[in-house]
Design an enzyme around this catalytic site. Structure first.
Site, PDB file in Angstrom:
ATOM      1  CD  GLN A 267      43.807-136.471   0.358  1.00  0.00           C
ATOM      2  OE1 GLN A 267      43.405-136.832   1.466  1.00  0.00           O
ATOM      3  NE2 GLN A 267      43.008-135.925  -0.527  1.00  0.00           N
ATOM      4  CG  HIS A 270      40.066-139.611  -1.804  1.00  0.00           C
ATOM      5  ND1 HIS A 270      38.799-139.594  -1.294  1.00  0.00           N
ATOM      6  CD2 HIS A 270      40.839-138.929  -0.914  1.00  0.00           C
ATOM      7  CE1 HIS A 270      38.782-138.933  -0.148  1.00  0.00           C
ATOM      8  NE2 HIS A 270      40.015-138.518   0.103  1.00  0.00           N
ATOM      9  CD  GLU A 337      40.923-131.413  -2.999  1.00  0.00           C
ATOM     10  OE1 GLU A 337      39.732-131.598  -2.665  1.00  0.00           O
ATOM     11  OE2 GLU A 337      41.602-132.306  -3.549  1.00  0.00           O
ATOM     12  CG  HIS A 338      43.674-131.543   0.573  1.00  0.00           C
ATOM     13  ND1 HIS A 338      43.263-132.347  -0.482  1.00  0.00           N
ATOM     14  CD2 HIS A 338      42.585-131.338   1.346  1.00  0.00           C
ATOM     15  CE1 HIS A 338      41.971-132.629  -0.332  1.00  0.00           C
ATOM     16  NE2 HIS A 338      41.539-132.024   0.764  1.00  0.00           N
ATOM     17  CG  ASP A 371      39.962-135.466   4.031  1.00  0.00           C
ATOM     18  OD1 ASP A 371      39.840-134.423   3.363  1.00  0.00           O
ATOM     19  OD2 ASP A 371      40.710-136.402   3.689  1.00  0.00           O
ATOM     20  CG  HIS A 430      23.223 -94.024 -18.552  1.00  0.00           C
ATOM     21  ND1 HIS A 430      22.806 -94.563 -19.737  1.00  0.00           N
ATOM     22  CD2 HIS A 430      23.552 -95.075 -17.748  1.00  0.00           C
ATOM     23  CE1 HIS A 430      22.890 -95.883 -19.667  1.00  0.00           C
ATOM     24  NE2 HIS A 430      23.334 -96.229 -18.469  1.00  0.00           N
TER      25      HIS A 430
END
Length: 445
Positions: A267, A270, A337-338, A371, A430
């Site tokens: 990771q 990235h 996230e992961h 992924d 109403h």
């Protein structure tokens, strides 16, 4: 926070862990100031609004260094990219598409009717958005996998009009990367634009001469994409303001430090802001992972520009906890996230995770699988947003609509309750709307 190796250490052993926000504040996180970026993208977005394709072409030259004659990618370029695609890459993309379709097709939702009372029903039907604009990044890396992860759920939801944008690349004559184009061709997406960052989001939000406006924009991107999504929220639907990618690994002394180190690096590869966090109750595992990182980082490709700054950044750390129960509290507070679970009882622990974009169970389900080819979606919430948001799915492209159908008798039976509540809220009209249907006296008449 202590640092004697590439990864810093945060020691949370001993005292009882704090609750809620106090615990979140102790955990590492990247700085990602979308609000500051918003002020810079605002004039760019409005320029696209007023000048359309001409603005897109100008910004493509300024930001991407490419000179475009037109923003839309010709159909011939898509066909050529697919024809020239490496056969092994094509086979891998096709398998990724096949697996993603299996998972996302199962997410479809059917119409359901509930009888509330005799003669009174509420039907919930699910309707796809009419048109979506999908974004595939094209900066440090090329992400045909992101094309798949965006297109497949939109198609399985039944979206009729799908367009995709990706930045033009100088080395490919101003077109998006050919692997991006080939992935689009494999998926049957023929409306593709050479546009990147905030300009692509603005193109989809406002529409231009060549690109009709979209109802929704999805897909990961840099901070400028996130800022543009924030700017247009309300005008268009968005999936999320995606921040830097994250991995958290919850591990005990049964975990293989070679695997853990490799997954953290995967990771970090990235982006220099990518977060890599190990949460463990094992001092021995922490030390072994630190030893493993050095040779694995040295053997990697993107060391100085991505991996090393990511691992050494404030967003990455080894978090030591007293036991795995505390570790579970930490990862639930972090909302990764992961999230990988590499413990003796990984499946049981995974079932207790409440906050994560996706959970990867045991040593044979690394994040890299997700992924590309697990079948799951890799467009996931970042920055702790997994505490309240989900990853991209078929549901992201659907709208639930309630259809209310009552007979005269069913309405009459509940009218007194409606009138009572309307008057309690000081909204007598109403109630009057119901009274008028039964020849009751309407106030003021």
């Amino acid at each position: 926070m202590l640092r004697s190796n590439l990864l810093a250490r945060i020691d949370l052993r001993g005292d009882a862990l704090p609750e809620g926000g106090a615990l979140r504040d102790l955990l590492p996180r990247a700085e990602f100031d979308v609000e500051a970026a918003l002020e810079k993208v605002r004039p760019i977005c409005e320029d696209v609004h007023h000048r359309g394709d001409a603005a897109l072409i100008e910004y493509a030259e300024r930001f991407d260094g490419v000179k475009l004659d037109q923003v839309r990618v010709p159909a011939a370029a898509l066909a050529r990219a697919l024809d020239r695609l490496d056969p092994e890459v094509r086979a891998a993309l096709e398998e990724s598409i096949r697996r993603a379709r299996i998972v996302h097709r199962a997410q479809r939702r059917g119409e359901h009717t509930t009888q509330v009372v005799p003669g009174g029903t509420v039907t919930e039907k699910w309707v796809p958005v009419d048109r979506v604009g999908l974004y595939a990044p094209g900066g440090r890396s090329v992400y045909p996998s992101s094309v798949i992860m965006n297109v497949v759920p939109a198609q399985e939801a039944g979206v009729e009009s799908i367009a995709l944008a990706s930045p033009g690349q100088k080395e490919f004559g101003g077109l998006p990367h050919p692997t991006i184009l080939a992935a689009c061709a494999l998926l049957g997406v023929d409306e593709v634009y050479a546009a990147g960052g905030a300009t692509a989001v603005a193109m989809f939000a406002y529409g231009t001469e060549s690109c009709p406006p979209a109802n929704m924009v999805t897909g990961p991107g840099n901070i400028w994409v996130a800022a543009a999504k924030r700017y247009f929220t309300g005008r268009i639907g968005i999936d999320a303001e995606a921040g830097p990618t994250e991995i958290a690994v919850l591990a005990d002394d049964t975990a293989d430090p070679v695997h853990v180190a490799a997954d953290l690096i995967s990771q970090a590869e990235h982006d220099p802001l990518a977060a890599a966090v190990l949460v463990t109750d094992s001092e021995e595992l922490a030390a072994a992972v630190e030893r493993e990182l050095a040779p694995q980082v040295a053997a990697a490709k993107h060391v100085e520009d991505r991996i090393r700054p990511a691992l050494a950044g404030r967003q990455s750390a080894i978090v030591l906890v007293s036991d795995i129960e505390d570790g579970l509290k930490v990862v639930n507070a972090y909302g990764a996230e992961h999230l990988e679970i590499q413990t003796a009882d990984a499946a049981a622990l995974a079932a207790r995770v409440r906050n994560a974009g996706a959970v990867f169970v045991g040593p044979w389900a690394p994040v890299s699988l997700g992924d590309y080819a697990a079948g799951s979606n890799h467009v996931l919430p970042t920055g702790g947003c997994a505490c309240h948001s989900s990853g991209l799915s078929v549901q992201s492209f659907l709208r639930g609509i309630h259809i209310v159908d009552y007979t005269r008798d069913a309405l009459a039976e509940v009218t007194h309750h409606v009138v009572t509540l309307a008057e309690a809220e000081d909204l007598p009209a109403h109630g009057a709307a119901l009274k008028a249907r039964f020849d009751w006296k309407v106030p003021g008449q």
